[in-house]
Design a protein around this motif. Structure first.
Motif, PDB file in Angstrom:
ATOM      1  N   THR A 138       9.091   6.751   7.099  1.00 34.86           N
ATOM      2  CA  THR A 138      10.213   5.536   7.623  1.00 34.86           C
ATOM      3  C   THR A 138      10.467   4.497   6.582  1.00 34.86           C
ATOM      4  N   SER A 139       9.601   4.724   5.278  1.00 35.80           N
ATOM      5  CA  SER A 139       9.860   3.827   4.545  1.00 35.80           C
ATOM      6  C   SER A 139       9.602   4.212   3.128  1.00 35.80           C
ATOM      7  N   ALA A 140       9.998   3.717   1.662  1.00 34.33           N
ATOM      8  CA  ALA A 140       9.699   3.980   0.582  1.00 34.33           C
ATOM      9  C   ALA A 140       9.771   2.889  -0.251  1.00 34.33           C
ATOM     10  N   ILE A 141       8.619   2.799  -1.199  1.00 36.89           N
ATOM     11  CA  ILE A 141       8.218   1.485  -2.075  1.00 36.89           C
ATOM     12  C   ILE A 141       8.473   2.022  -3.513  1.00 36.89           C
ATOM     13  N   ALA A 142       9.624   1.430  -4.082  1.00 40.42           N
ATOM     14  CA  ALA A 142       9.728   1.758  -5.531  1.00 40.42           C
ATOM     15  C   ALA A 142       9.332   0.479  -6.378  1.00 40.42           C
ATOM     16  N   SER A 143       8.485   0.656  -7.575  1.00 40.63           N
ATOM     17  CA  SER A 143       7.968  -0.337  -8.337  1.00 40.63           C
ATOM     18  C   SER A 143       7.991   0.104  -9.810  1.00 40.63           C
ATOM     19  N   ILE A 144       7.972  -1.076 -10.694  1.00 41.18           N
ATOM     20  CA  ILE A 144       7.926  -0.801 -12.039  1.00 41.18           C
ATOM     21  C   ILE A 144       6.853  -1.791 -12.543  1.00 41.18           C
ATOM     22  N   ASN A 145       5.975  -1.413 -13.609  1.00 42.57           N
ATOM     23  CA  ASN A 145       5.072  -2.242 -14.428  1.00 42.57           C
ATOM     24  C   ASN A 145       4.833  -1.619 -15.774  1.00 42.57           C
ATOM     25  N   ILE A 187      11.240  -7.091 -16.390  1.00 39.77           N
ATOM     26  CA  ILE A 187      11.416  -5.811 -15.808  1.00 39.77           C
ATOM     27  C   ILE A 187      11.601  -5.665 -14.244  1.00 39.77           C
ATOM     28  N   SER A 188      12.158  -4.937 -14.028  1.00 40.82           N
ATOM     29  CA  SER A 188      12.792  -4.910 -12.367  1.00 40.82           C
ATOM     30  C   SER A 188      13.023  -3.645 -11.915  1.00 40.82           C
ATOM     31  N   VAL A 189      13.229  -3.572 -10.437  1.00 40.64           N
ATOM     32  CA  VAL A 189      13.819  -2.354  -9.806  1.00 40.64           C
ATOM     33  C   VAL A 189      14.671  -2.881  -8.506  1.00 40.64           C
ATOM     34  N   THR A 190      15.802  -2.307  -8.618  1.00 40.42           N
ATOM     35  CA  THR A 190      16.616  -2.503  -7.705  1.00 40.42           C
ATOM     36  C   THR A 190      17.124  -1.334  -6.580  1.00 40.42           C
ATOM     37  N   THR A 191      17.853  -1.442  -5.760  1.00 41.70           N
ATOM     38  CA  THR A 191      18.316  -0.470  -4.738  1.00 41.70           C
ATOM     39  C   THR A 191      19.620  -0.832  -4.122  1.00 41.70           C
ATOM     40  N   SER A 192      20.545   0.086  -4.215  1.00 44.38           N
ATOM     41  CA  SER A 192      21.888   0.190  -3.640  1.00 44.38           C
ATOM     42  C   SER A 192      21.931   0.252  -2.184  1.00 44.38           C
ATOM     43  N   GLU A 193      20.843   0.748  -1.497  1.00 44.70           N
ATOM     44  CA  GLU A 193      20.728   1.003  -0.088  1.00 44.70           C
ATOM     45  C   GLU A 193      19.640   0.297   0.337  1.00 44.70           C
TER      46      GLU A 193
END
Length: 378
Positions: free
Chosen positions: A94-101, A46-52
């Motif tokens: 100033t930052s954001a962290i996206a996660s998946i578990n 399982i994973s998370v990605t960002t285009s920006e």
């Protein structure tokens, strides 16, 4: 006889007890010989990605929308309901962290084969728009000329396009949605033939927007005033420059003997290598203040910030940086430069494409993108 019968019964009872004991021992031994049952979790990723990697945001709703548009989740062999997602924005935004578990109740069913891609960090930058800034922002296809006119010179004509000699093509400036910026932008067209300069000059081509004497006062630079000009632009892959001039932006002084010569110009020029030049003219002679290899500026959205104090002892600064990550690709500053001409009345900005046709063989049809023009008097 009685005693004999009792003896037989006792012997039978002993035999039953022995048999039972042996049967019990045999059962226990067979259980010990059996292999214990082991559950094997499913291997999946399982994973998370960002285009920006960097998002420019205006307000909370804009930030959330842009984060949702840029983040994607992969559930592997699990279902979405078996996972939990998290998005944490830092206290200073100033930052954001996206996660998946995996959810706790399903964590024993799966074995994640790559936990390193279970989170991503996105840098955030808030766009500060001053209340006194005049903004020209694309709002979607249709009525583009009306939109430009309503901001730069209401009721007049701040648009210099080659439509007169190429009417079958239609408007040479339109609007389109850009997926990279996630907003509408302006699209400027220029064709090697038959486009010219407003059916007035035929050795050059012009497709520009401007402010001028019919524009509101807060769009005209005057002596002892400081103005900040901002805009975004993108040159297409394979962009071809004239060896003479291909202007993308000008600051032009109006009034006096030198009004035909731009005070500042951003122009591209064919060479070895092709280059971007910042040109300056105190009066009627231009010099190059700084230049850079054009290749780094191609096929990427760029943000320009130009700050000028108008006066005989003025200041000037310009920076061009990548929108995607803020990398500065070009900059120049001068804290003592003449930014006012004798008998000048005001200075006006121009944006677009204005190029020489003297070496037309070096050119091709081009489409240049612009967005988010801003003029702010400090």
């Amino acid at each position: 006889m009685k005693n004999s019968t009792q003896l037989i019964l006792k012997k039978v009872a002993v035999l039953v007890l022995v048999f039972t004991a042996l049967l019990s021992l045999s059962f226990c031994s067979s259980q010990e010989d059996e292999e214990p049952t082991t559950f094997v979790p499913t291997n999946t990723d399982i994973s998370v990605t960002t285009s920006e990697s960097l998002l420019i945001w205006i307000d909370g709703n804009d930030l959330i929308q842009k984060l949702e548009n840029s983040i994607s989740y992969n559930y592997g062999d699990a279902s979405q309901s078996q996972t939990e997602k998290s998005l944490v924005i830092s206290s200073d935004s100033t930052s954001a962290i996206a996660s998946i578990n995996f959810k706790q109740e399903f964590s024993n069913l799966f074995s994640d084969t790559n936990v390193a891609n279970n989170s991503v960090t996105i840098s955030l930058e808030k766009e500060i728009i001053q209340n006194n800034a005049v903004i020209l922002k694309a709002d979607g296809p249709g009525n583009t000329y009306d939109l430009i006119t309503s901001v730069l010179a209401p009721g007049n004509n701040p648009i210099e396009v080659p439509d007169c000699n190429h009417s079958e093509f239609g408007n040479h400036i339109d609007e389109v949605f850009d997926s990279e910026l996630n907003e509408n932008i302006f699209r400027f067209y220029i064709h090697t033939t038959p486009d010219n300069d407003r059916c007035l000059n035929f050795d050059r081509q012009r497709n520009e927007i401007k402010t001028y004497d019919k524009s509101p006062d807060n769009l005209l630079g005057i002596e002892n005033e400081t103005v900040v000009y901002k805009w975004l632009f993108k040159l297409p892959e394979g962009f071809q420059s004239s060896p003479n001039f291909t202007h993308l932006h000008q600051l032009k002084s109006v009034g006096g003997d030198f009004s035909s010569m731009p005070m500042y110009t951003l122009t591209t020029r064919k060479g070895s290598p092709d280059r971007l030049e910042l040109r300056y003219a105190e009066t009627d002679t231009q010099i190059t203040l700084k230049q850079t290899d054009l290749a780094t500026l191609i096929d990427v959205w760029l943000e320009v910030t130009e700050t000028i104090s108008y006066g005989a002892s003025g200041t000037y600064a310009i920076s061009i940086k990548k929108v995607i990550d803020g990398t500065v690709l070009f900059e120049y500053a001068n804290n003592d430069i003449i930014n006012w001409r004798p008998e000048g009345t005001f200075v006006r900005p121009k944006w677009g494409i204005y190029r020489s046709l003297l070496n037309a063989q070096d050119l091709r049809d081009e489409t240049i993108l612009f967005a988010n023009f801003s003029v702010e008097e400090l």
